[in-house]
Design a protein around this motif. Structure first.
Motif, PDB file in Angstrom:
ATOM      1  N   GLU A  97     -61.425 -35.704-117.891  1.00  0.00           N
ATOM      2  CA  GLU A  97     -61.497 -34.751-118.997  1.00  0.00           C
ATOM      3  C   GLU A  97     -60.206 -34.762-119.794  1.00  0.00           C
ATOM      4  OE1 GLU A  97     -61.763 -29.911-119.806  1.00  0.00           O
ATOM      5  OE2 GLU A  97     -62.530 -30.714-117.922  1.00  0.00           O
ATOM      6  N   PHE A  98     -60.328 -34.675-121.125  1.00  0.00           N
ATOM      7  CA  PHE A  98     -59.145 -34.479-121.970  1.00  0.00           C
ATOM      8  C   PHE A  98     -59.582 -33.896-123.300  1.00  0.00           C
ATOM      9  CE2 PHE A  98     -60.533 -38.881-121.970  1.00  0.00           C
ATOM     10  CZ  PHE A  98     -60.722 -39.186-123.310  1.00  0.00           C
ATOM     11  N   SER A  99     -58.686 -33.123-123.910  1.00  0.00           N
ATOM     12  CA  SER A  99     -58.986 -32.445-125.175  1.00  0.00           C
ATOM     13  C   SER A  99     -57.734 -32.383-126.046  1.00  0.00           C
ATOM     14  CB  SER A  99     -59.472 -31.018-124.919  1.00  0.00           C
ATOM     15  OG  SER A  99     -60.588 -31.001-124.078  1.00  0.00           O
ATOM     16  N   PHE A 100     -57.958 -32.351-127.380  1.00  0.00           N
ATOM     17  CA  PHE A 100     -56.902 -32.126-128.372  1.00  0.00           C
ATOM     18  C   PHE A 100     -55.870 -33.254-128.394  1.00  0.00           C
ATOM     19  CE2 PHE A 100     -58.112 -28.032-126.335  1.00  0.00           C
ATOM     20  CZ  PHE A 100     -58.909 -27.535-127.362  1.00  0.00           C
ATOM     21  N   CYS A 101     -56.258 -34.461-127.969  1.00  0.00           N
ATOM     22  CA  CYS A 101     -55.294 -35.553-127.800  1.00  0.00           C
ATOM     23  C   CYS A 101     -55.674 -36.763-128.643  1.00  0.00           C
ATOM     24  CB  CYS A 101     -55.212 -35.964-126.333  1.00  0.00           C
ATOM     25  SG  CYS A 101     -54.863 -34.607-125.196  1.00  0.00           S
ATOM     26  N   LYS A 102     -54.743 -37.712-128.762  1.00  0.00           N
ATOM     27  CA  LYS A 102     -54.959 -38.935-129.527  1.00  0.00           C
ATOM     28  C   LYS A 102     -54.660 -40.162-128.670  1.00  0.00           C
ATOM     29  CE  LYS A 102     -53.704 -36.894-134.006  1.00  0.00           C
ATOM     30  NZ  LYS A 102     -52.811 -36.971-135.190  1.00  0.00           N
ATOM     31  N   GLY A 103     -55.461 -41.198-128.906  1.00  0.00           N
ATOM     32  CA  GLY A 103     -55.124 -42.523-128.393  1.00  0.00           C
ATOM     33  C   GLY A 103     -55.248 -42.714-126.903  1.00  0.00           C
ATOM     34  N   ASN A 104     -55.990 -41.855-126.209  1.00  0.00           N
ATOM     35  CA  ASN A 104     -56.166 -42.069-124.774  1.00  0.00           C
ATOM     36  C   ASN A 104     -57.247 -43.112-124.513  1.00  0.00           C
ATOM     37  OD1 ASN A 104     -54.259 -40.189-123.496  1.00  0.00           O
ATOM     38  ND2 ASN A 104     -55.428 -38.628-124.582  1.00  0.00           N
ATOM     39  N   LYS A 105     -57.117 -43.842-123.402  1.00  0.00           N
ATOM     40  CA  LYS A 105     -58.025 -44.931-123.071  1.00  0.00           C
ATOM     41  C   LYS A 105     -58.559 -44.741-121.657  1.00  0.00           C
ATOM     42  CE  LYS A 105     -55.661 -48.193-126.097  1.00  0.00           C
ATOM     43  NZ  LYS A 105     -54.782 -47.179-126.716  1.00  0.00           N
TER      44      LYS A 105
ATOM     45  N   GLY B  22     -62.845 -33.497-126.033  1.00  0.00           N
ATOM     46  CA  GLY B  22     -63.053 -32.549-127.115  1.00  0.00           C
ATOM     47  C   GLY B  22     -61.891 -32.558-128.084  1.00  0.00           C
ATOM     48  N   PHE B  23     -62.179 -32.469-129.402  1.00  0.00           N
ATOM     49  CA  PHE B  23     -61.154 -32.434-130.438  1.00  0.00           C
ATOM     50  C   PHE B  23     -60.172 -33.597-130.276  1.00  0.00           C
ATOM     51  CE2 PHE B  23     -62.769 -28.131-130.210  1.00  0.00           C
ATOM     52  CZ  PHE B  23     -62.855 -27.730-131.544  1.00  0.00           C
TER      53      PHE B  23
ATOM     54  N   SER C  31     -68.899 -35.877-125.891  1.00  0.00           N
ATOM     55  CA  SER C  31     -67.803 -35.755-126.854  1.00  0.00           C
ATOM     56  C   SER C  31     -68.074 -34.586-127.787  1.00  0.00           C
ATOM     57  CB  SER C  31     -67.684 -37.045-127.668  1.00  0.00           C
ATOM     58  OG  SER C  31     -66.758 -36.892-128.728  1.00  0.00           O
ATOM     59  N   TYR C  32     -67.124 -33.662-127.854  1.00  0.00           N
ATOM     60  CA  TYR C  32     -67.249 -32.424-128.626  1.00  0.00           C
ATOM     61  C   TYR C  32     -66.231 -32.446-129.770  1.00  0.00           C
ATOM     62  CZ  TYR C  32     -66.362 -27.295-129.235  1.00  0.00           C
ATOM     63  OH  TYR C  32     -66.154 -26.022-129.715  1.00  0.00           O
ATOM     64  N   ASN C  33     -66.721 -32.464-131.027  1.00  0.00           N
ATOM     65  CA  ASN C  33     -65.853 -32.378-132.200  1.00  0.00           C
ATOM     66  C   ASN C  33     -64.744 -33.431-132.174  1.00  0.00           C
ATOM     67  OD1 ASN C  33     -67.459 -30.081-132.371  1.00  0.00           O
ATOM     68  ND2 ASN C  33     -65.845 -28.815-133.212  1.00  0.00           N
ATOM     69  N   SER C  34     -65.093 -34.647-131.809  1.00  0.00           N
ATOM     70  CA  SER C  34     -64.113 -35.735-131.732  1.00  0.00           C
ATOM     71  C   SER C  34     -64.466 -36.829-132.733  1.00  0.00           C
ATOM     72  CB  SER C  34     -64.062 -36.303-130.314  1.00  0.00           C
ATOM     73  OG  SER C  34     -63.604 -35.320-129.399  1.00  0.00           O
ATOM     74  N   ARG C  35     -63.488 -37.664-133.049  1.00  0.00           N
ATOM     75  CA  ARG C  35     -63.679 -38.685-134.074  1.00  0.00           C
ATOM     76  C   ARG C  35     -62.974 -39.983-133.703  1.00  0.00           C
ATOM     77  NH1 ARG C  35     -61.702 -36.122-139.266  1.00  0.00           N
ATOM     78  NH2 ARG C  35     -62.520 -34.256-138.272  1.00  0.00           N
TER      79      ARG C  35
ATOM     80  N   PRO D 174     -55.260 -27.009-139.687  1.00  0.00           N
ATOM     81  CA  PRO D 174     -56.447 -26.942-140.557  1.00  0.00           C
ATOM     82  C   PRO D 174     -57.085 -28.319-140.743  1.00  0.00           C
ATOM     83  CG  PRO D 174     -54.630 -25.697-141.487  1.00  0.00           C
ATOM     84  CD  PRO D 174     -54.065 -26.453-140.327  1.00  0.00           C
ATOM     85  N   SER D 175     -58.407 -28.364-140.730  1.00  0.00           N
ATOM     86  CA  SER D 175     -59.172 -29.589-140.951  1.00  0.00           C
ATOM     87  C   SER D 175     -60.236 -29.295-141.998  1.00  0.00           C
ATOM     88  CB  SER D 175     -59.825 -30.041-139.653  1.00  0.00           C
ATOM     89  OG  SER D 175     -60.769 -31.064-139.893  1.00  0.00           O
ATOM     90  N   PRO D 176     -60.243 -30.012-143.146  1.00  0.00           N
ATOM     91  CA  PRO D 176     -61.229 -29.716-144.201  1.00  0.00           C
ATOM     92  C   PRO D 176     -62.668 -29.790-143.711  1.00  0.00           C
ATOM     93  CG  PRO D 176     -59.526 -31.197-145.008  1.00  0.00           C
ATOM     94  CD  PRO D 176     -59.312 -31.069-143.545  1.00  0.00           C
ATOM     95  N   ASP D 177     -62.953 -30.685-142.761  1.00  0.00           N
ATOM     96  CA  ASP D 177     -64.326 -30.807-142.263  1.00  0.00           C
ATOM     97  C   ASP D 177     -64.535 -30.056-140.945  1.00  0.00           C
ATOM     98  OD1 ASP D 177     -62.975 -32.366-140.417  1.00  0.00           O
ATOM     99  OD2 ASP D 177     -63.926 -34.253-141.009  1.00  0.00           O
ATOM    100  N   ARG D 178     -63.610 -29.163-140.620  1.00  0.00           N
ATOM    101  CA  ARG D 178     -63.704 -28.346-139.404  1.00  0.00           C
ATOM    102  C   ARG D 178     -63.913 -29.204-138.154  1.00  0.00           C
ATOM    103  NH1 ARG D 178     -63.821 -23.216-139.482  1.00  0.00           N
ATOM    104  NH2 ARG D 178     -65.197 -23.007-137.671  1.00  0.00           N
ATOM    105  N   TYR D 179     -63.099 -30.265-138.075  1.00  0.00           N
ATOM    106  CA  TYR D 179     -63.121 -31.161-136.916  1.00  0.00           C
ATOM    107  C   TYR D 179     -64.525 -31.712-136.666  1.00  0.00           C
ATOM    108  CZ  TYR D 179     -58.325 -29.848-136.057  1.00  0.00           C
ATOM    109  OH  TYR D 179     -56.973 -29.651-136.190  1.00  0.00           O
TER     110      TYR D 179
END
Length: 547
Positions: free
Chosen positions: A352-360, A376-377, A398-402, A435-440
């Protein structure tokens, strides 16, 4: 080996050192090199569902090779030419001088202070399998440390360098070994079990924030190895904080009420080939429900723990979560590599991980949990080459992730194989989000070349998840192969050619972790002086929402 020097051992008296002479010790750092994770591009032939005309889609991630997380090997200690004589220790003592110290009897720790203080560079302490213990208490609210390695020489405050502690048994203490600052620390072949815990006899305690106390704690350490230790039945097994270039490997941590291995604000380090079992507690969740889990787990990386490698670990039994990168209103752990682990029967999420970038998440074997991989996020995540079987709920959720790449995974016998969704959230609860224009929005994800079969409800489900590409996935005997709900802007679905008629033969070998993408390993072992060889029922509501 060290040149001859004098020592002072003192239980209560003021030390009077003999004049030591110490040759300088060299620290060599081996270079590390990044490893890549190339993947062949998918072959596609047909577009089943073209993008809807709701604006220009943003760039879609592709299966390009991406660099994996790397770590800097820890320093090793170059032995000097002349060995020190062994100094025998028979009582709780203060170590003020370099030397080789050997415990010759079991020690009972005092009730008003720590037992062994280390306030020097170049110290080897060998307990020779003797025990240092406090007084046993039913509530396990022990105080004081078995070893306290601390800065010295006030007001200049030197940081101890080149300290080795081995062959010790430590119990009924607040923390077995506490290193409050150090460079090149080597802790090995110890048993620091049955120390302080914050749960009661039912294993009931608070929902976890940052638990304290247990077997081993390293604070502000630069360079070190922790290996071949046992850390069972306390709050935290092995706890590393505000440190870097640390390798935690080949240890066992079981039946701890918080975590087997805990990293807080740790960078460029590794957790390698450890065994973690049954690290879990009961607590009252935010909804008031009393249940197991409580953010306990086998391995946790918290508060900005980034650029670490978690590889080849066996996470077994009822851990709350298996491997958890935790961030909620604190700095996130980015660019970590979770690779080649075997995770079995975690209570909630295997990873599990949330609110992070670039994890593999690469080349893991996961079976028998609630969700296998929950994110998530998150942004720029890669989930590749994993074998996921027998999940109660989801294989990958995956919740609200991109910008996520999910490729070359095998997902079998879950409720849903892959589920990407967007949902609203409580702005007050997630006050820390920028803030995120597309609400994440859940968007710009690639799901390619996965084998997904025998999942009861759906193979792949997208709910309000936009501008995604589903390419060359092999889907068999799922309740529904692909299910799209809500907004579906810019979704492209490409089938493989020719369409498969049966699941391919599984090629993943649970023990062959070396076949996964590799990253540099800390292979050096610090040595200070040669020593004798040692033989050695869904989850209650929490944050963020699970589905």
């Amino acid at each position: 080996m060290l040149v001859a020097c004098a020592i002072l051992i003192s239980a209560c008296a003021t030390p009077t050192p003999l004049a030591p002479t110490l040759a300088p010790t060299t620290i060599a750092i081996a270079p590390g090199a990044p490893a890549n994770t190339p993947t062949a591009p998918a072959q596609a032939t047909a577009i089943i569902a073209p993008p809807t005309a709701t604006g220009a889609p943003s760039a879609t991630p592709t299966l390009e090779p991406t660099a994996t997380a790397t770590i800097t090997p820890s320093p090793t200690i170059a032995p000097t030419s002349t060995p020190l004589p062994v100094r025998e220790i028979a009582q709780c003592s203060e170590i003020w001088q370099p030397g080789y110290y050997k415990l010759v009897a079991d020690l009972k720790a005092p009730t008003n202070r720590d037992c062994i203080y280390v306030q020097s560079h170049n110290v080897v302490f060998d307990c020779d399998n003797h025990t240092i213990q406090g007084t046993e208490r039913k509530d396990k609210k022990y105080e004081f440390y078995g070893f306290f390695v601390r800065k010295f020489n006030f007001p200049f405050m030197e940081t101890p360098t080149n300290v080795e502690i081995k062959n010790c048994k430590l119990r009924y203490l607040r923390t077995g070994i506490f290193v409050g600052g150090g460079n090149n620390i080597y802790i090995h072949h110890n048993d620091f079990s049955n120390n302080r815990d914050d749960t009661d006899e039912r294993r009931f305690g608070v929902f976890l924030g940052q638990a304290d106390a247990g077997g081993l704690r390293l604070d502000t350490v630069n360079g070190g190895v922790v290996e071949f230790n046992t850390a069972n039945n306390q709050a935290v097994g092995i706890d590393v904080r505000d440190s870097q270039n640390v390798s935690v490997r080949n240890n066992t941590a079981a039946v701890n009420s918080a975590w087997g291995i805990n990293f807080i604000n740790v960078q460029n380090s590794e957790i390698l080939t450890n065994t973690l079992r049954d690290n879990i507690r009961w607590c009252a969740w935010g909804s008031g429900t009393v249940a197991e889990g409580c953010d306990a787990g086998g391995i946790i990386l918290q508060t900005g723990s980034s650029n670490n490698v978690v590889r080849g670990n066996f996470v077994d039994g009822q851990n709350g979560n298996g491997i958890f990168i935790k961030a909620h209103a604190v700095p996130c752990g980015n660019n970590n590599l979770i690779q080649g682990n075997k995770i079995v029967n975690a209570k909630w999420n295997a990873i599990e991980f949330s609110f992070c970038k670039g994890n593999k998440v690469i080349g893991n074997e996961i079976t028998g949990s609630y969700d296998a991989v929950w994110l998530g996020f998150s942004d720029g995540t890669e989930i590749r080459d994993n074998v996921i079987t027998n999940m109660t709920n989801h294989g990958i959720i995956s919740y609200n992730s991109r910008n996520t790449i999910v490729a070359n995974n095998t997902i079998v016998n879950s409720r849903e194989g892959i589920y990407f969704y967007w949902d609203t959230w409580d702005a007050k609860q997630f006050f820390f989000l920028t803030p995120s224009p597309d609400r994440y929005a859940s968007r710009d994800n690639l799901i390619a070349n996965n084998t997904i079969h025998d999942n009861a409800v759906a193979g792949i489900r997208l709910q309000n998840s936009i501008f995604n590409r589903l390419e060359s996935n092999n889907l068999f005997r799922n309740g529904t192969n692909i299910r799209v709900e809500g907004r579906a802007d810019g979704i492209v679905i490409v089938t493989p050619t020719p369409p498969p008629t049966a699941p391919p033969t599984a090629t993943f070998t649970p023990t062959a972790f070396a076949t996964a993408t590799t990253a540099p390993t800390l292979t050096t072992t610090p040595t200070i002086t040669p020593t004798a060889t040692i033989t050695p029922s869904p989850r209650p509501s929490a944050t963020p929402t699970r589905r």
